[in-house]
Design a protein around this motif. Structure first.
Motif, PDB file in Angstrom:
ATOM      1  N   VAL A 132      -7.618 -10.047 -24.106  1.00 19.52           N
ATOM      2  CA  VAL A 132      -7.195  -8.885 -24.630  1.00 19.52           C
ATOM      3  C   VAL A 132      -8.642  -8.234 -25.428  1.00 19.52           C
ATOM      4  O   VAL A 132      -8.680  -6.960 -25.318  1.00 19.52           O
ATOM      5  N   LYS A 133      -9.271  -9.281 -25.583  1.00 19.55           N
ATOM      6  CA  LYS A 133     -10.560  -8.439 -26.211  1.00 19.55           C
ATOM      7  C   LYS A 133     -11.627  -7.664 -25.271  1.00 19.55           C
ATOM      8  O   LYS A 133     -12.135  -6.818 -25.588  1.00 19.55           O
ATOM      9  N   LEU A 134     -11.388  -8.174 -23.929  1.00 23.67           N
ATOM     10  CA  LEU A 134     -12.262  -7.741 -22.707  1.00 23.67           C
ATOM     11  C   LEU A 134     -11.844  -6.241 -22.538  1.00 23.67           C
ATOM     12  O   LEU A 134     -12.689  -5.303 -22.214  1.00 23.67           O
ATOM     13  N   TYR A 135     -10.529  -6.086 -22.470  1.00 22.77           N
ATOM     14  CA  TYR A 135      -9.921  -4.992 -21.963  1.00 22.77           C
ATOM     15  C   TYR A 135      -9.177  -4.167 -22.812  1.00 22.77           C
ATOM     16  O   TYR A 135      -9.101  -2.830 -22.738  1.00 22.77           O
ATOM     17  N   GLN A 136      -8.764  -4.577 -24.098  1.00 18.14           N
ATOM     18  CA  GLN A 136      -8.048  -3.881 -25.171  1.00 18.14           C
ATOM     19  C   GLN A 136      -6.893  -3.137 -24.612  1.00 18.14           C
ATOM     20  O   GLN A 136      -6.097  -3.442 -24.190  1.00 18.14           O
ATOM     21  N   LYS A 137      -7.166  -1.781 -24.925  1.00 23.76           N
ATOM     22  CA  LYS A 137      -5.920  -0.779 -24.476  1.00 23.76           C
ATOM     23  C   LYS A 137      -5.444  -0.803 -23.179  1.00 23.76           C
ATOM     24  O   LYS A 137      -4.391  -0.299 -22.567  1.00 23.76           O
ATOM     25  N   ASP A 138      -6.471  -1.324 -21.927  1.00 18.84           N
ATOM     26  CA  ASP A 138      -6.178  -1.563 -20.749  1.00 18.84           C
ATOM     27  C   ASP A 138      -5.807  -3.090 -20.281  1.00 18.84           C
ATOM     28  O   ASP A 138      -5.579  -3.333 -19.095  1.00 18.84           O
ATOM     29  N   SER A 139      -5.632  -3.609 -21.401  1.00 19.20           N
ATOM     30  CA  SER A 139      -5.308  -5.221 -20.968  1.00 19.20           C
ATOM     31  C   SER A 139      -4.062  -5.452 -20.351  1.00 19.20           C
ATOM     32  O   SER A 139      -3.879  -6.520 -19.686  1.00 19.20           O
ATOM     33  N   ALA A 140      -2.772  -4.397 -20.331  1.00 24.29           N
ATOM     34  CA  ALA A 140      -1.676  -4.833 -19.884  1.00 24.29           C
ATOM     35  C   ALA A 140      -1.531  -5.224 -18.471  1.00 24.29           C
ATOM     36  O   ALA A 140      -0.891  -6.119 -18.014  1.00 24.29           O
ATOM     37  N   VAL A 141      -2.457  -4.677 -17.482  1.00 23.06           N
ATOM     38  CA  VAL A 141      -2.347  -4.653 -16.403  1.00 23.06           C
ATOM     39  C   VAL A 141      -2.758  -6.057 -15.901  1.00 23.06           C
ATOM     40  O   VAL A 141      -2.492  -6.774 -15.180  1.00 23.06           O
ATOM     41  N   PHE A 142      -4.219  -6.381 -16.711  1.00 26.43           N
ATOM     42  CA  PHE A 142      -4.670  -7.926 -16.427  1.00 26.43           C
ATOM     43  C   PHE A 142      -4.051  -8.964 -17.011  1.00 26.43           C
ATOM     44  O   PHE A 142      -4.155 -10.124 -16.483  1.00 26.43           O
ATOM     45  N   LEU A 143      -3.133  -8.979 -18.115  1.00 28.84           N
ATOM     46  CA  LEU A 143      -2.407  -9.780 -18.812  1.00 28.84           C
ATOM     47  C   LEU A 143      -1.126  -9.939 -17.753  1.00 28.84           C
ATOM     48  O   LEU A 143      -0.985 -11.081 -17.749  1.00 28.84           O
ATOM     49  N   ILE A 398      12.916 -10.728 -16.910  1.00 27.55           N
ATOM     50  CA  ILE A 398      12.353 -11.399 -18.239  1.00 27.55           C
ATOM     51  C   ILE A 398      10.501 -11.860 -17.799  1.00 27.55           C
ATOM     52  O   ILE A 398       9.971 -11.978 -18.495  1.00 27.55           O
ATOM     53  N   SER A 399      10.265 -11.550 -16.629  1.00 27.87           N
ATOM     54  CA  SER A 399       8.919 -11.879 -16.172  1.00 27.87           C
ATOM     55  C   SER A 399       7.929 -11.347 -16.926  1.00 27.87           C
ATOM     56  O   SER A 399       6.782 -11.786 -17.601  1.00 27.87           O
ATOM     57  N   SER A 400       8.029  -9.977 -17.152  1.00 23.27           N
ATOM     58  CA  SER A 400       6.928  -9.096 -17.750  1.00 23.27           C
ATOM     59  C   SER A 400       7.160  -9.103 -19.272  1.00 23.27           C
ATOM     60  O   SER A 400       6.031  -8.236 -19.983  1.00 23.27           O
ATOM     61  N   VAL A 401       7.998  -9.919 -19.915  1.00 20.69           N
ATOM     62  CA  VAL A 401       8.220  -9.398 -21.560  1.00 20.69           C
ATOM     63  C   VAL A 401       6.953  -9.931 -22.207  1.00 20.69           C
ATOM     64  O   VAL A 401       6.269  -9.546 -23.135  1.00 20.69           O
ATOM     65  N   PHE A 402       6.567 -11.461 -21.975  1.00 26.78           N
ATOM     66  CA  PHE A 402       5.441 -12.073 -22.542  1.00 26.78           C
ATOM     67  C   PHE A 402       4.125 -11.061 -22.597  1.00 26.78           C
ATOM     68  O   PHE A 402       3.529 -10.604 -23.573  1.00 26.78           O
ATOM     69  N   PRO A 403       3.403 -10.695 -21.416  1.00 28.25           N
ATOM     70  CA  PRO A 403       2.346  -9.920 -21.387  1.00 28.25           C
ATOM     71  C   PRO A 403       2.398  -8.446 -21.905  1.00 28.25           C
ATOM     72  O   PRO A 403       1.409  -8.190 -22.611  1.00 28.25           O
ATOM     73  N   SER A 404       3.592  -7.939 -21.558  1.00 29.34           N
ATOM     74  CA  SER A 404       3.904  -6.468 -22.317  1.00 29.34           C
ATOM     75  C   SER A 404       3.798  -6.519 -23.564  1.00 29.34           C
ATOM     76  O   SER A 404       3.293  -5.730 -24.488  1.00 29.34           O
ATOM     77  N   MET A 405       4.503  -7.329 -24.458  1.00 27.75           N
ATOM     78  CA  MET A 405       4.646  -7.577 -25.750  1.00 27.75           C
ATOM     79  C   MET A 405       3.272  -7.907 -26.390  1.00 27.75           C
ATOM     80  O   MET A 405       2.894  -7.599 -27.358  1.00 27.75           O
ATOM     81  N   LEU A 406       2.633  -8.911 -25.684  1.00 30.93           N
ATOM     82  CA  LEU A 406       1.005  -9.356 -26.197  1.00 30.93           C
ATOM     83  C   LEU A 406       0.336  -7.776 -26.341  1.00 30.93           C
ATOM     84  O   LEU A 406      -0.172  -7.551 -27.283  1.00 30.93           O
ATOM     85  N   ALA A 407       0.419  -7.092 -25.157  1.00 30.41           N
ATOM     86  CA  ALA A 407      -0.628  -6.000 -25.101  1.00 30.41           C
ATOM     87  C   ALA A 407       0.242  -4.762 -25.961  1.00 30.41           C
ATOM     88  O   ALA A 407      -0.893  -4.396 -26.842  1.00 30.41           O
ATOM     89  N   THR A 409       1.747  -5.123 -28.902  1.00 32.72           N
ATOM     90  CA  THR A 409       1.540  -5.639 -30.359  1.00 32.72           C
ATOM     91  C   THR A 409       0.319  -5.584 -30.790  1.00 32.72           C
ATOM     92  O   THR A 409      -0.373  -5.119 -31.818  1.00 32.72           O
ATOM     93  N   GLU A 410      -0.704  -6.153 -29.674  1.00 34.95           N
ATOM     94  CA  GLU A 410      -2.053  -5.899 -30.273  1.00 34.95           C
ATOM     95  C   GLU A 410      -2.712  -4.349 -30.250  1.00 34.95           C
ATOM     96  O   GLU A 410      -3.471  -4.074 -30.992  1.00 34.95           O
ATOM     97  N   ASP A 411      -2.192  -3.838 -29.364  1.00 37.58           N
ATOM     98  CA  ASP A 411      -2.371  -1.911 -29.420  1.00 37.58           C
ATOM     99  C   ASP A 411      -1.854  -1.454 -30.879  1.00 37.58           C
ATOM    100  O   ASP A 411      -2.573  -0.689 -31.351  1.00 37.58           O
ATOM    101  N   ILE A 412      -0.611  -1.941 -31.216  1.00 32.81           N
ATOM    102  CA  ILE A 412      -0.241  -1.439 -32.404  1.00 32.81           C
ATOM    103  C   ILE A 412      -1.163  -1.453 -33.603  1.00 32.81           C
ATOM    104  O   ILE A 412      -1.504  -1.012 -34.613  1.00 32.81           O
ATOM    105  N   LEU A 413      -1.333  -2.736 -33.657  1.00 26.62           N
ATOM    106  CA  LEU A 413      -2.520  -3.412 -34.788  1.00 26.62           C
ATOM    107  C   LEU A 413      -3.941  -3.149 -34.670  1.00 26.62           C
ATOM    108  O   LEU A 413      -4.549  -3.587 -35.349  1.00 26.62           O
ATOM    109  N   GLU A 414      -4.185  -2.457 -33.646  1.00 24.09           N
ATOM    110  CA  GLU A 414      -5.580  -2.141 -33.309  1.00 24.09           C
ATOM    111  C   GLU A 414      -6.566  -3.245 -33.287  1.00 24.09           C
ATOM    112  O   GLU A 414      -7.532  -3.125 -33.304  1.00 24.09           O
TER     113      GLU A 414
END
Length: 497
Positions: A132-143, A398-407, A409-414
């Motif tokens: 998340v730190k490495l890619y930030q707003k583009d982290s969803a694909v890599f997560l 259900i497979s994509s819920v965890f990485p999508s939610m992580l990306a 939530t982090e994006d909302i909280l900047e």
């Protein structure tokens, strides 16, 4: 049409070694999380313990995975501490694999699994944080790709173990019935879901006295060797970043990451920590209420969805062999493999979908899909064919819920606060506690309550997601108002006319 645009590809090219290393570390995580269920009966023979005693190793692994997840944020301060933690944990997993055959006492085996659990928890938090730190707003694909490697490791582990599992009783000289092989298959499939369905195991009297004949040791040594390249890859990354004592020059990190994440490194390293350091008053002062609600809602959604994954994997076999389906043991035993395979394929597909669609849209599709599948299972609960189809579709949704939610939530909280640490810890907690809750309900109300519990949990998760979207809008408005007020304070030029 290109699958990925040039910006995403250039980001990957810039950070390819770090990214591949974090992905391989999650392969190690998946390898470790899936081996215990298939091998538990052979480990029972090795330790000459009862089935009730050996199932404590499941609890040991799950509990200390939760502990490791909550403490993993401690290692985020610098790249050196993060990579050192990942190197130590992946090497520890190989060591645990190699010493498990030497654990002839259930207490020693539980200690070994506790060490593995801590290593897995730290890996889970640190790898997510760093990506998340490495890619930030583009982290969803890599997560999405990161979590694909969990499924890949979870698929490889049982395949390695299967040729070395006992087809018959592994304690020679013990009285055993003609149906011993099918009984072992039934127990092994029942235990495949992290030892969740243990309420009816006393009907299978497994002897502990006699000559032990088991070849499962070879499976663990092979998995230890398969895992060894992972700590080697982490060590190579540390050398590449000039973080080892043998590297004479200054770290590359200052040169490579200063352009893309210098500000986030300053804020993120101070904000992210373990779950307990997140609650320090100095870090909470001045935050709006929505800041805390977003953390809570994100954690609650993953508590439920990861709990559904753990419960479904743990109890789908028990449901399939019970009335009204009464599937054969071998056929029902395939359901767990189908479920994890579909999760792995779903995360592979989500790598592209998360690039094409925003996390909220992907999460909406996934959570609605989970609800639809669960409702259809309630309707067609007597169909064995539909159970297989639903298991596959449920895993895909259900497979994509965890990485999508992580990306998301982090994006909302900047990328401030403790979203990754809180979400990873909540997911681990849900996977452990929801299984226990569903297991107790099945024990008292019957197997159909398994579908009912998962359906209710799905609806709760979707309602929490809708609430999250509402709170996100309020939080965004608050942030906009705050920035406007700051601009007016800094530039008080426009007075009244």
């Amino acid at each position: 049409m290109k699958l990925l645009d040039e910006r995403i590809w250039s980001l990957f090219q810039r950070h390819w070694q770090q990214t591949l290393t974090y992905w391989s570390v999650f392969f190690s995580f998946g390898l470790c999380i899936a081996f215990l269920g298939p091998t538990i009966l052979d480990l029972r023979c090795q330790t000459q313990s009862t089935l009730q005693q050996i199932t404590w190793v499941f609890f040991s692994q799950q509990f200390f995975l939760l502990v490791g997840s909550s403490l993993g944020g401690l290692f985020k301060k610098t790249l050196l501490s993060s990579l050192s933690a990942l190197f130590s944990c992946t090497l520890l997993i190989s060591l645990v694999f190699s010493i498990i055959p030497l654990c002839h006492n259930v207490v020693l085996l539980s200690v070994a699994m506790a060490l593995a659990g801590i290593a897995m928890g730290v890996i889970d938090t640190v790898a997510n944080l760093q990506l998340v730190k490495l890619y930030q707003k583009d982290s969803a694909v890599f997560l999405q790709a990161l979590h694909f490697f969990i499924g890949l490791g979870a698929l490889v582990s049982p395949l390695v173990a299967d040729p070395f599992l006992s087809d018959d009783n592994c304690v020679l000289g013990a009285n055993w019935t003609a149906n011993s092989s099918s009984d072992l298959q039934h127990l092994r499939s029942t235990l495949a879901g992290h030892g969740a369905a243990l309420h009816n195991i006393s009907q299978y009297p497994l002897n502990t006295e006699g000559v032990i004949v088991t070849y499962v040791s070879y499976a663990f040594w092979i998995m230890a060797l398969i895992n060894l390249p992972v700590p080697a890859a982490v060590l190579a990354l540390m050398y590449h970043e000039r973080l080892l004592p043998c590297s004479n020059n200054s770290p590359r990190l200052l040169n490579k990451e200063s352009l893309s994440s210098s500000s986030s490194a300053e804020d993120g390293d101070q904000e992210h920590g373990n779950v307990f350091s997140c609650c320090h008053p100095s870090k909470l002062r001045g935050r709006p209420a929505t800041f805390f609600i977003l953390h809570t809602l994100g954690g609650a959604i993953l508590f439920i969805t990861d709990g559904i994954i753990g419960s479904y994997a743990g109890f789908v076999y028990t449901y399939a062999v019970s009335p009204p389906l009464l599937m054969g043991h071998k056929t029902a035993g395939c359901l767990n493999s189908v479920f994890w395979a579909s999760i792995t394929v779903g995360r592979l597909a989500s790598m592209y979908l998360s690039y094409r669609y925003t996390p909220p849209r992907l999460l909406t599709f996934s959570l609605v899909g989970v609800i639809v599948v669960q409702c259809l299972l309630l309707i067609f609960y007597t169909s064995s064919v539909f159970l297989f189809i639903s298991t596959c579709v449920l895993g895909l949704c259900i497979s994509s819920v965890f990485p999508s939610m992580l990306a998301f939530t982090e994006d909302i909280l900047e990328y401030k606060g403790c979203a990754t640490t809180v979400l990873v810890t909540s997911a681990s907690t849900g996977e452990m506690l929801l299984q226990l809750l569903v297991g107790s309900v099945i024990h008292s109300q019957g197997s159909y309550s398994f579908l009912l519990c998962c359906t209710i949990a799905s609806f709760i998760g979707f309602c929490l997601f809708l609430l999250l979207l509402y709170v996100q809008r309020i939080h965004g408005n608050h942030q906009t108002d705050s920035s406007k007020n700051m601009d007016m304070t800094e530039n008080p030029k426009t007075g009244g006319s």
